[in-house]
Design a protein around this motif. Structure first.
Motif, PDB file in Angstrom:
ATOM      1  N   VAL A  90      13.810 -44.071 -47.697  1.00  0.00           N
ATOM      2  CA  VAL A  90      12.416 -44.479 -47.689  1.00  0.00           C
ATOM      3  C   VAL A  90      11.636 -43.600 -47.289  1.00  0.00           C
ATOM      4  O   VAL A  90      11.652 -42.947 -46.178  1.00  0.00           O
ATOM      5  N   LEU A  91      10.288 -43.492 -47.940  1.00  0.00           N
ATOM      6  CA  LEU A  91       9.210 -42.650 -47.708  1.00  0.00           C
ATOM      7  C   LEU A  91       7.967 -43.314 -47.473  1.00  0.00           C
ATOM      8  O   LEU A  91       7.626 -44.141 -48.357  1.00  0.00           O
ATOM      9  N   PHE A  92       7.565 -43.417 -46.223  1.00  0.00           N
ATOM     10  CA  PHE A  92       6.313 -44.283 -45.877  1.00  0.00           C
ATOM     11  C   PHE A  92       5.249 -43.607 -46.026  1.00  0.00           C
ATOM     12  O   PHE A  92       4.909 -42.556 -45.127  1.00  0.00           O
ATOM     13  N   THR A  93       4.182 -44.054 -46.340  1.00  0.00           N
ATOM     14  CA  THR A  93       2.797 -43.571 -46.419  1.00  0.00           C
ATOM     15  C   THR A  93       1.576 -44.574 -45.826  1.00  0.00           C
ATOM     16  O   THR A  93       1.588 -45.721 -46.210  1.00  0.00           O
ATOM     17  N   LEU A  94       1.181 -43.949 -44.831  1.00  0.00           N
ATOM     18  CA  LEU A  94       0.246 -45.009 -43.958  1.00  0.00           C
ATOM     19  C   LEU A  94      -0.997 -45.433 -44.838  1.00  0.00           C
ATOM     20  O   LEU A  94      -1.511 -44.528 -45.414  1.00  0.00           O
ATOM     21  N   ALA A 153       4.517 -37.841 -47.576  1.00  0.00           N
ATOM     22  CA  ALA A 153       4.582 -39.116 -47.006  1.00  0.00           C
ATOM     23  C   ALA A 153       4.567 -38.834 -45.110  1.00  0.00           C
ATOM     24  O   ALA A 153       4.500 -37.545 -44.935  1.00  0.00           O
ATOM     25  N   ASP A 154       4.137 -40.130 -44.641  1.00  0.00           N
ATOM     26  CA  ASP A 154       4.064 -39.853 -43.129  1.00  0.00           C
ATOM     27  C   ASP A 154       5.430 -39.964 -42.436  1.00  0.00           C
ATOM     28  O   ASP A 154       5.392 -39.432 -41.101  1.00  0.00           O
ATOM     29  N   PHE A 155       6.270 -40.953 -42.747  1.00  0.00           N
ATOM     30  CA  PHE A 155       7.375 -41.090 -42.103  1.00  0.00           C
ATOM     31  C   PHE A 155       8.420 -41.376 -43.099  1.00  0.00           C
ATOM     32  O   PHE A 155       8.411 -41.751 -44.263  1.00  0.00           O
ATOM     33  N   ALA A 156       9.736 -41.063 -42.788  1.00  0.00           N
ATOM     34  CA  ALA A 156      10.885 -41.244 -43.573  1.00  0.00           C
ATOM     35  C   ALA A 156      12.084 -41.832 -42.733  1.00  0.00           C
ATOM     36  O   ALA A 156      12.173 -41.664 -41.627  1.00  0.00           O
TER      37      ALA A 156
END
Length: 121
Positions: free
Chosen positions: A29-33, A78-81
């Motif tokens: 999962v790649l999160f983008t703020l 991305a910001d968080f993974a």
């Protein structure tokens, strides 16, 4: 087929590879703020810590890694993974419905968008 009669057909023995074949699933999962939210935001830090704690709360997780981008920001970064390993697709399905995971989704929903891929290997 006749009832009550055992089959006399011979089956070939499975090869060692067939007998030992283990399929696992890598859940990424790649999160983008969202605009206006940065990694120092308390909600981001809380969501990240909560995601990291999934491994301690969801038995189906075989391995679990989480982390922020190391700072070489690019337009496509991305910001968080989150990277998790599961024994099979049924384990992923149970994880997705687990209350701890659902609580994590709620935390991320207000601050980020994400992309998911599940790889079978």
């Amino acid at each position: 087929m006749l009832q009550g009669r055992a089959s006399t057909a011979k089956r070939a023995k499975p090869t060692i590879l067939e007998a030992v074949q283990i399929v696992t699933v890598k859940h990424i999962v790649l999160f983008t703020l969202k605009n206006g939210i940065d990694i120092d935001d308390a909600r981001v830090q809380q969501a990240a810590m909560f995601s990291a704690s999934h491994v301690d709360n969801i038995a189906d997780i075989r391995s679990w890694e989480t982390g922020f981008d190391i700072g070489r920001r690019r337009a496509v970064s991305a910001d968080f993974a989150v990277i998790g390993t599961f024994s099979d697709t049924d384990a992923v399905a149970r994880y997705l419905m687990h209350p701890h995971h659902r609580d994590g989704v709620a935390k991320w929903r207000e601050i980020a968008r994400w992309t998911v891929i599940d790889l079978e290997y």
